[in-house]
Motif scaffolding. Structure first.
Motif, mmCIF file in Angstrom:
data_model
loop_
_atom_site.group_PDB
_atom_site.id
_atom_site.type_symbol
_atom_site.label_atom_id
_atom_site.label_comp_id
_atom_site.label_asym_id
_atom_site.label_seq_id
_atom_site.Cartn_x
_atom_site.Cartn_y
_atom_site.Cartn_z
ATOM 1 N N ILE A 1 0.832 -1.213 0.000
ATOM 2 C CA ILE A 1 0.000 0.000 0.000
ATOM 3 C C ILE A 1 0.870 1.269 0.000
ATOM 4 N N ASN A 2 2.140 1.106 -0.402
ATOM 5 C CA ASN A 2 3.069 2.236 -0.501
ATOM 6 C C ASN A 2 3.399 2.901 0.821
ATOM 7 N N LEU A 3 3.239 2.179 1.880
ATOM 8 C CA LEU A 3 3.575 2.748 3.178
ATOM 9 C C LEU A 3 4.999 2.402 3.561
ATOM 10 N N VAL A 4 5.960 3.099 2.956
ATOM 11 C CA VAL A 4 7.363 2.853 3.291
ATOM 12 C C VAL A 4 7.879 3.978 4.173
ATOM 13 N N LEU A 5 9.097 3.852 4.674
ATOM 14 C CA LEU A 5 9.651 4.908 5.524
ATOM 15 C C LEU A 5 9.687 6.224 4.758
ATOM 16 N N GLY A 6 9.348 7.314 5.437
ATOM 17 C CA GLY A 6 9.361 8.622 4.805
ATOM 18 C C GLY A 6 8.022 9.054 4.250
ATOM 19 N N THR A 7 7.087 8.126 4.224
ATOM 20 C CA THR A 7 5.766 8.446 3.683
ATOM 21 C C THR A 7 5.042 9.441 4.597
ATOM 22 N N GLU A 8 4.338 10.420 3.970
ATOM 23 C CA GLU A 8 3.509 11.328 4.760
ATOM 24 C C GLU A 8 2.111 10.752 4.849
ATOM 25 N N ILE A 9 1.544 10.839 6.016
ATOM 26 C CA ILE A 9 0.279 10.159 6.243
ATOM 27 C C ILE A 9 -0.653 11.081 7.037
ATOM 28 N N LYS A 10 -1.944 11.102 6.649
ATOM 29 C CA LYS A 10 -2.900 11.981 7.349
ATOM 30 C C LYS A 10 -4.173 11.203 7.660
ATOM 31 N N VAL A 11 -4.661 11.353 8.890
ATOM 32 C CA VAL A 11 -5.844 10.604 9.319
ATOM 33 C C VAL A 11 -7.115 11.294 8.820
ATOM 34 N N LYS A 12 -7.895 10.592 8.022
ATOM 35 C CA LYS A 12 -9.111 11.167 7.464
ATOM 36 C C LYS A 12 -10.373 10.697 8.157
ATOM 37 N N GLU A 13 -10.244 9.556 8.844
ATOM 38 C CA GLU A 13 -11.435 9.017 9.493
ATOM 39 C C GLU A 13 -10.997 7.984 10.518
ATOM 40 N N VAL A 14 -11.649 7.956 11.674
ATOM 41 C CA VAL A 14 -11.374 6.921 12.673
ATOM 42 C C VAL A 14 -12.681 6.221 13.004
ATOM 43 N N VAL A 15 -12.730 4.930 12.800
ATOM 44 C CA VAL A 15 -13.939 4.171 13.101
ATOM 45 C C VAL A 15 -13.911 3.747 14.563
ATOM 46 N N ASP A 16 -14.886 4.203 15.311
ATOM 47 C CA ASP A 16 -14.909 3.960 16.743
ATOM 48 C C ASP A 16 -14.982 2.473 17.070
ATOM 49 N N PHE A 17 -15.823 1.780 16.328
ATOM 50 C CA PHE A 17 -16.114 0.368 16.589
ATOM 51 C C PHE A 17 -14.871 -0.522 16.677
ATOM 52 N N ASP A 18 -14.035 -0.518 15.640
ATOM 53 C CA ASP A 18 -12.860 -1.420 15.612
ATOM 54 C C ASP A 18 -11.535 -0.651 15.564
ATOM 55 N N ARG A 19 -11.602 0.647 15.754
ATOM 56 C CA ARG A 19 -10.428 1.516 15.734
ATOM 57 C C ARG A 19 -9.628 1.462 14.411
#
Ligand SMILES: [Mn+2]
Ligand SMILES: [Mn+2]
Ligand SMILES: [Mn+2]
Ligand SMILES: [Mn+2]
Lengths: 219, 219
Positions: free
Chosen positions: B174-192
């Motif tokens: 999913i292209n999540l390598v070191l140095g990647t910038e990441i931003k939280v767009k949604e948090v699902v309460d039920f299963d986090r």
DNA sequence: ATATATTTTTAGATTAGTCTAAAAATATTT
DNA sequence: AAATATTTTTAGACTAATCTAAAAATATAT
């Protein structure tokens, strides 16, 4: 798969069998590994169980195809690591053998082949010993030593037959490194020592003990 | 000096003692090394004899200065070799750990330091873990994980807390390598689980299991 | 061909690291 | 505080690799 110890036995048997035509003796292996003959017998039985050596009691031992493949791949590792240490990590040629003795047992085809590529497929290690290729082929050079050269013959230093620190240090101290051009100017009959010219520059005296361990390519 | 086995115990004890304040338990060591508690007790006695650990029966164990120095130097080796394998030999970050487990035991100060120099003194290994310097100092980064970020917060991926092949493979997919910038767009309460945007480009869903093992530097 | 010397194998012990099963210590419940 | 559960240690056994000392096989000398 195989323990370090087993691998060292295979390597020792391989090297000893280069020197003789018939089976390798228990005592020869013991001497080369600095262990006792009884220990060797035990290990040979184990390697024989594993079909890595051919063994008949009292008849000496030889490697099977399987055993030989393992031995050669360990030698390949050893020599590639020596190149790495000298070329990339700035070690001297007299410092690398012991480290390579450990590194050679890291068992990964991919590691070996990537290392080989990284080093640009070297043909010889820092002591002039040929590096087996991926398929285990070894191109060994002629066995002519400086001691074999006659008066006024000349050649290039391509390897050493003795790998001790003291010998390697001595060679370096008189500028006798791999690639050096060397010409015989005098041979003393009495002790077979020689006067030789190095790179057409300086002339030095070399004992028979030293000259018989320098591998030369006539030029 | 010390066997591979002893070194692995020291390393395990070091890592476990990072997580707790008091002594490391026999069972914890056994689990981490996939061995039995009785074997651990035996080895602890031996390490205690050698003054590498402090040990009182039933009280858990801790490293002495000497033991800690050895543990840290092995970790230094491990991480430097991982960098070498990825940077120089083109290994993927999920392929290097097992090889480094072997290479870390090659014991040579000179080898380690030359390798460090050759790699231009890297500060982190391919998984974001800090590399101890020559003197054993470790600069560990903050322990914030993606799971700790709130809605609309963002950061840079700087490491992983889980080193399994499957996890590392998943991240790469999913292209999540070191140095990647990441931003939280949604948090699902039920299963986090979370929806996050990667490098301002694509948005993916990530389970809590995955997010709590991603080390993040707020940005 | 016999005797002697050398090489190789066997027998039995040792050490490092591991294991299972049982005993001892410590921790947790009731 | 006593009973129960869990953790840790001990006792004893196993394997790999080694050793010494003695026996067996092979090679060399007379
Ligand atoms: Mn070498
Ligand atoms: Mn070499
Ligand atoms: Mn690792
Ligand atoms: Mn790592």
């Amino acid at each position: 798969m195989n323990s370090f110890t087993e691998e060292n036995y295979l390597k020792a048997i391989f090297k000893l069998s280069q020197k003789t035509n018939d089976g390798v003796s228990t005592n020869a292996i013991a001497e080369s590994l600095e262990t006792k003959a009884s220990s060797v017998t035990d290990m040979i039985k184990k390697l024989s169980e594993k079909k890595l050596v051919n063994y008949k009691k009292y008849q000496g031992v030889s490697l099977t195809k399987k055993g030989k493949d393992i031995a050669v791949s360990i030698i390949r590792n050893h020599r590639l690591w020596e190149v790495f240490l000298v070329e990339k990590l700035n070690f001297k040629w007299d410092e690398v053998h012991d480290l390579a003795e450990d590194l050679e047992h890291i068992n990964s085809k991919k590691l070996t082949n990537q290392l080989d590529a990284f080093l640009e497929y070297p043909k010889y290690d820092p002591h002039g010993d040929p590096i087996p290729d991926k398929d285990g082929n070894i191109h060994r050079h002629q066995d002519i030593t400086l001691a074999d050269l006659k008066l006024n013959e000349q050649g290039i230093v391509v390897g050493v037959k003795e790998h001790s620190k003291s010998y390697l240090n001595y060679l370096e101290s008189i500028n006798l490194v791999l690639g050096t051009e060397i010409k015989v100017k005098e041979v003393v009959d009495f002790d077979r020592s020689m006067s030789v010219t190095i790179n057409k520059e300086n002339t030095v005296n070399i004992s028979h003990q030293a000259s018989k361990n320098l591998i030369i390519k006539r030029s």
